[in-house]
Design an enzyme around this catalytic site. Structure first.
Site, mmCIF file in Angstrom:
data_model
loop_
_atom_site.group_PDB
_atom_site.id
_atom_site.type_symbol
_atom_site.label_atom_id
_atom_site.label_comp_id
_atom_site.label_asym_id
_atom_site.label_seq_id
_atom_site.Cartn_x
_atom_site.Cartn_y
_atom_site.Cartn_z
ATOM 1 N N ASP A 195 20.333 -7.347 -71.211
ATOM 2 C CA ASP A 195 20.222 -7.064 -72.649
ATOM 3 C C ASP A 195 19.548 -8.175 -73.455
ATOM 4 O OD1 ASP A 195 21.724 -4.907 -71.776
ATOM 5 O OD2 ASP A 195 23.627 -5.708 -72.509
ATOM 6 N N MET B 247 23.660 9.711 -74.911
ATOM 7 C CA MET B 247 23.003 8.569 -75.570
ATOM 8 C C MET B 247 24.015 7.433 -75.679
ATOM 9 S SD MET B 247 21.390 8.226 -79.418
ATOM 10 C CE MET B 247 22.847 8.800 -80.255
ATOM 11 N N TRP C 160 17.683 -0.427 -68.702
ATOM 12 C CA TRP C 160 18.819 -0.697 -69.587
ATOM 13 C C TRP C 160 18.358 -1.394 -70.871
ATOM 14 C CZ3 TRP C 160 23.959 -2.168 -66.610
ATOM 15 C CH2 TRP C 160 24.424 -1.020 -65.954
ATOM 16 N N SER C 161 19.357 -1.846 -71.644
ATOM 17 C CA SER C 161 19.080 -2.244 -73.029
ATOM 18 C C SER C 161 18.171 -3.457 -73.176
ATOM 19 C CB SER C 161 20.394 -2.503 -73.757
ATOM 20 O OG SER C 161 20.986 -1.273 -74.015
ATOM 21 N N GLU D 234 27.697 -8.464 -73.475
ATOM 22 C CA GLU D 234 26.597 -7.502 -73.501
ATOM 23 C C GLU D 234 25.871 -7.581 -74.845
ATOM 24 O OE1 GLU D 234 27.690 -3.945 -70.532
ATOM 25 O OE2 GLU D 234 28.685 -3.741 -72.452
ATOM 26 N N ASP E 276 23.448 2.843 -76.185
ATOM 27 C CA ASP E 276 23.015 1.758 -77.085
ATOM 28 C C ASP E 276 21.713 2.025 -77.858
ATOM 29 O OD1 ASP E 276 24.808 0.862 -75.224
ATOM 30 O OD2 ASP E 276 23.516 -0.698 -74.418
HETATM 31 N N1 DQQ Z 1 24.641 -0.416 -71.983
HETATM 32 C C1 DQQ Z 1 23.447 -0.654 -71.255
HETATM 33 C C2 DQQ Z 1 23.521 -2.063 -70.793
HETATM 34 C C3 DQQ Z 1 24.431 -2.681 -71.788
HETATM 35 C C4 DQQ Z 1 25.441 -1.610 -72.018
HETATM 36 C C5 DQQ Z 1 23.337 0.360 -70.165
HETATM 37 C C6 DQQ Z 1 26.193 -1.768 -73.307
HETATM 38 O O1 DQQ Z 1 22.245 -2.667 -70.783
HETATM 39 O O2 DQQ Z 1 24.988 -3.870 -71.318
HETATM 40 O O3 DQQ Z 1 23.150 1.636 -70.709
HETATM 41 O O4 DQQ Z 1 26.721 -0.551 -73.730
#
Ligand code: DQQ
Length: 578
Positions: A184, A57, A119-120, A238, A59
């Site tokens: 993000d 795990m 992703w995030s 990020e 973000d």
């Molecule tokens: N983790 C995500 C990205 C983000 C990064 C990928 C920050 O979207 O920039 O798992 O930990």
């Protein structure tokens, strides 16, 4: 004073020699998780911090409160305890932010625009109580694009199923942004002109950027030509977060609020530093400009949510309890092989309520009150004097799973040692033996996850100094002796904070949960999170001590410590309820 320091140093060295003279060479101790035979099972798995039942795990994503239910999505690799190229949005729900029910993944790679990972991103609640998610898809060309998803059934408070918008992606990398460094999306906010705004992290060469987009309908977005925020030499920004905070009081406020009673906070996670920096400032909405009170300096003067391990964090407004809540990802400090052996990696911090302190310069963070319902047996110590060099064991609670609140009463600060805190790196200072083992007012604090003989211990301490124009406290979290295992990152962390000499007391709150130590100094003005993996101080063999290594006595005005009960987090029972 110098003589006193020298005597203390000598005493401490003798003390150390006596303690280490056990006849057991350090090499006889375990060097990896394989060697821990004394304690079966999972000595480092936590009992009240959020984590999935297995695998990787990172973000926190899209936290929100919807129809009486809190939602936490998170970056998850369902296939391994390491990061991977099929990252999903896993999903859990809760009624209290402490006990969690595991649900099916909300968003998984499936389409050309997210086939290489989801992703995030963040959730925004549109008028009419309609949640939407904006997330980054890694597309078939490995470009980063922004996609939209909406709940299938708004009458389901658990929001179990999410539908991807057929016209995704809704945002692609604009000019001047690297296609593989554009990610993000934040929670969006509504401007006075009725348009939505969202910010997205980016990079171009060495420059880190946060780019602003606007939309009338949440589907069609246009880029603002000027970066909302940019920094030199930081690389990609990020997980940007942007939110208002009331100038007075602890209440949180909805992300779209803009009026004279609020200031704004921008948070950026700098990948190159693996830290979350925040800036308090002014949002000039008609110019789409954020003017931070202080610029990023790249030194220890920059404000961070946490001076230990804490990254890719995100806040949300809890309109049920009128508070803004912060979640952060706490990574491991052991090896990838250890993660594979454990079968899991990554925690979320205890959710923290955040508000602006009375100086308006920094945020206060405090574990949400809901965590207190896990408190069990309690031990209290009041008015005990901690003479120079003293150490008292706090027994009667489960020291490996505890919540501790301490108020220390300090002596006259006049005698504090001098320091030029603006030019000294606090983390470096905390790692130096002389600063962590002797001084005038401090170091004093707590030894947590300690073995009985103190061969293993993590020390959280304060040391008070006189800076040219003010008094400052140095808060350290020293992991250097946290484990006899060698294969760990044992970086010692530290931060300075201003002391108000009129107050005469200083407080420390520490949440301990087997392999995590979350410390909140001076009522949440400075926070340090550490991951530690003791080989002896595990379960019932973990001890807790209060100490004072300074030459001046300190009074333990009040100490309350509680054993913490286990929370229900994504376990089988909870699974049955989903
Ligand atoms: N983790 C995500 C990205 C983000 C990064 C990928 C920050 O979207 O920039 O798992 O930990």
């Amino acid at each position: 004073m110098e003589l006193g320091v020298a005597v203390l140093l000598t005493l401490l060295s003798v003390d150390f020699l006596l303690k280490s003279g056990t006849g057991i060479g350090i090499d006889a101790y375990p060097n990896s998780i394989h060697s821990i035979k004394l304690h079966e099972g999972q000595p480092y798995r936590t009992s009240y911090h959020f984590q999935p039942s297995k695998n990787w795990m990172n973000d926190p994503n899209g936290p929100m409160y919807y129809k009486g239910v809190y939602h936490l999505f998170y970056q998850h690799n369902p296939f391994a305890a390491t990061f991977g190229d099929q990252i999903v949005w896993a999903h859990s729900v809760s009624y209290d932010l402490i006990n969690w029910i595991h649900l099916n993944n909300a968003i998984e790679p499936s389409e050309p625009y997210d086939i290489n990972s989801c992703w995030s991103g963040s959730a925004t609640i549109l008028p009419g109580e309609k949640p939407v998610i904006l997330y980054t898809g890694i597309d078939e060309n490995k470009h980063q694009v922004q996609n939209l998803a909406t709940p299938k059934d708004l009458s389901d408070p658990f929001l179990r199923e999410w539908i991807k918008y057929p016209q995704n992606p809704v945002i692609t990398p604009p000019n001047g942004v690297e296609v593989d460094n554009f990610r993000d999306p934040s929670t969006a906010w509504l401007g006075k002109d009725g348009k939505w705004r969202v910010i997205i992290g980016a990079q171009n060469g060495d420059e880190g950027k946060v780019i602003l987009f606007q939309s009338d309908d949440f589907f069609n977005w246009t880029v603002d030509p000027n970066p909302f925020y940019a920094t030199d030499k930081t690389g990609v920004c990020e997980c940007p977060d942007f939110f208002p905070v009331f100038i007075h009081g602890r209440n949180g406020v909805d992300t779209s609020v803009q009026n004279p009673s609020v200031r704004h906070v921008a948070k950026i996670s700098y990948l190159s530093r693996q830290h979350d920096y925040y800036f308090v400032g002014k949002y000039v909405d008609d110019q789409e400009l954020f003017i931070p009170d202080t610029n990023f300096t790249g030194t220890s003067l920059d404000l961070r949510y946490d001076y230990g391990k804490f990254y890719a964090s995100k806040t949300f407004f809890d309109h049920q309890k009128h508070r803004r809540i912060l979640w952060g990802w706490i990574n491991e400090s052991d090896s990838t092989q250890d993660d594979i052996d454990k079968g899991w990696a990554g925690l979320q911090s205890i959710p923290r309520q955040v508000w602006l302190d009375e100086t308006g310069k920094r945020l206060i963070q405090w574990p949400i009150e809901d965590v207190e319902k896990l408190r069990g047996e309690q031990i209290s110590i009041n008015g005990e004097k901690l003479e120079s060099g003293s150490r008292i064991e706090v027994s009667g609670i489960t020291a490996s799973q505890a919540d501790i609140e301490v108020i220390y009463e300090m002596p006259e600060l006049e005698n504090a040692e001098l320091i030029d805190s603006d030019s000294v790196d606090p983390q470096l200072l905390c790692s130096q033996e002389y600063a962590s083992s002797c001084g005038t007012i401090g170091p004093f604090g707590l030894s947590v996850l300690a073995s009985e003989d103190l061969i293993e211990q993590t020390e959280i301490s304060f040391h008070i100094y006189k800076a040219p124009t003010r008094y400052v406290g140095l808060m350290c979290s020293d992991q250097s002796r946290s484990s006899l295992r060698k294969d760990l990152d044992k970086t010692t962390y530290g931060a300075f904070f201003d002391i108000d000499p009129r107050l005469k007391t200083i407080s420390l709150r520490v949440l301990i949960d087997h392999s995590i130590v979350e410390s909140f100094g001076e009522e949440g003005r400075v926070c340090i999170t550490s991951r530690v993996y003791p080989s002896l101080a595990i379960g019932k063999d973990a001890h807790l001590f209060v100490f004072n290594k300074g030459t001046q006595s300190i009074s333990l005005s009040k100490l309350n410590a509680w054993s913490m009960n286990k929370a229900q987090i994504n376990n089988e029972k909870a699974l049955d309820c989903s």
